[in-house]
Design an enzyme around this catalytic site. Structure first.
Site, PDB file in Angstrom:
ATOM      1  N   ASP A  13      55.767   7.105   4.299  1.00  0.00           N
ATOM      2  CA  ASP A  13      55.095   7.123   3.003  1.00  0.00           C
ATOM      3  C   ASP A  13      55.529   8.387   2.259  1.00  0.00           C
ATOM      4  OD1 ASP A  13      53.104   6.457   1.020  1.00  0.00           O
ATOM      5  OD2 ASP A  13      51.863   8.038   1.893  1.00  0.00           O
ATOM      6  N   ASP A  15      53.666  10.179  -1.215  1.00  0.00           N
ATOM      7  CA  ASP A  15      52.586  11.064  -1.657  1.00  0.00           C
ATOM      8  C   ASP A  15      51.565  11.304  -0.553  1.00  0.00           C
ATOM      9  OD1 ASP A  15      53.872  10.947  -4.035  1.00  0.00           O
ATOM     10  OD2 ASP A  15      52.264   9.996  -5.169  1.00  0.00           O
ATOM     11  N   ASP A 214      49.447   8.466   5.363  1.00  0.00           N
ATOM     12  CA  ASP A 214      48.186   9.204   5.264  1.00  0.00           C
ATOM     13  C   ASP A 214      47.043   8.411   4.650  1.00  0.00           C
ATOM     14  OD1 ASP A 214      47.768  10.696   2.132  1.00  0.00           O
ATOM     15  OD2 ASP A 214      49.420   9.334   2.579  1.00  0.00           O
TER      16      ASP A 214
END
Length: 271
Positions: A13, A15, A214
């Protein structure tokens, strides 16, 4: 534990994981990116961002030419050398961005749900929301198979909204800061499995996979990985997997690119 020498794919991922959520800095991860590049291990970016955004970031990170997963799996950008694959350069799953916009506009007008999409505003507004430059913010509006929005209504209405989307073959997915609407058939997991199968077909051997994320929308990706790093994030819901065997899953103490580095250090300790 596994080795950096074996056939390996790293899915990441952006951001809040490889990039800092506020500054978009990635320097803490730079040494590992260089090491993986030297070992010819693909780092496959996987995000809710548009392919236009991700191609820009991919080049910045020195990962150009590799496949990537955009718009939460609704778009797969193929590797440069995969020109013989049908659909090159991009494979799009489900209905188009324009069709989703029509559905959302109808729901907003007839059922009075309150939300603001990236299509409702200009790049200056998106730059304020995200901290991006105007030119980068403009890339966020180049959706091909999803819509990004800010929800401005109650939780009760959200449940009704999700039910209506599901009836229409769409899904509502939470990202680190925004919500995303895409075809119910699309997903980071399906896109990752397709890429894994393609590498296996080309090499004759299934690669080992490591995923890093996250947010809640990273869970489907991490579920299909052999090993997973859950980077400490800002989202209050966090990431929860069905199989959190400590031998397979590592939760970091650090956030963003420092957590990314921590996860790689955990699975590939210095010899």
């Amino acid at each position: 534990m596994f080795s950096i020498q074996q056939p390996l794919l790293v899915f990441s991922d952006l951001d809040g994981t490889l990039l800092d959520s506020h500054s978009y800095d990635w320097q803490p991860a730079a040494p590992w990116l260089s090491r993986l590049h030297e070992a010819n291990i693909p780092v496959i970016l996987c995000s809710s961002k548009t392919s236009a955004e991700m191609l820009y970031l991919q080049k910045m990170l020195g990962l150009q030419g590799l496949p990537l997963i955009a718009e939460n799996g609704a778009v797969i950008q193929l590797a440069e050398q995969w020109q013989d694959i049908d659909g090159f350069p991009r494979i799009i799953s489900g209905i188009s961005h324009g069709e989703i916009c029509q559905v959302l506009n109808t729901l907003r007008e007839k059922e009075h749900f309150k939300f603001t999409t990236f299509d409702d505003v200009d790049d200056a507004t998106i730059a304020e929301w995200t901290g991006l430059s105007r030119s980068q913010a403009a890339l966020t509006q180049l959706h091909e198979a999803s819509v990004t929005l800010i929800w401005r209504d109650s939780d009760e209405h959200m449940a009704q909204f999700i039910a209506r989307l599901n009836e229409l073959g769409l899904q509502f997915m939470q990202g680190a800061r925004f919500w995303h609407v895409l075809d119910a058939s699309a997903g980071k997991d399906q896109a990752a499995n397709w890429i894994i199968a393609t590498y296996q077909q080309l090499s004759g051997r299934r690669p080992t996979t490591l995923g890093l994320g996250d947010g809640p929308n990273d869970a489907p990706l991490l579920e299909v990985m052999d090993y997973a790093v859950i980077v400490k994030g800002l989202n209050r819901e966090g990431v929860h997997l069905h199989d959190e065997d400590p031998a397979r899953v590592w939760r970091t103490q650090r956030e963003g690119p420092e957590g990314w580095r921590e996860g790689l250090d955990h699975f590939f300790p210095a010899r």
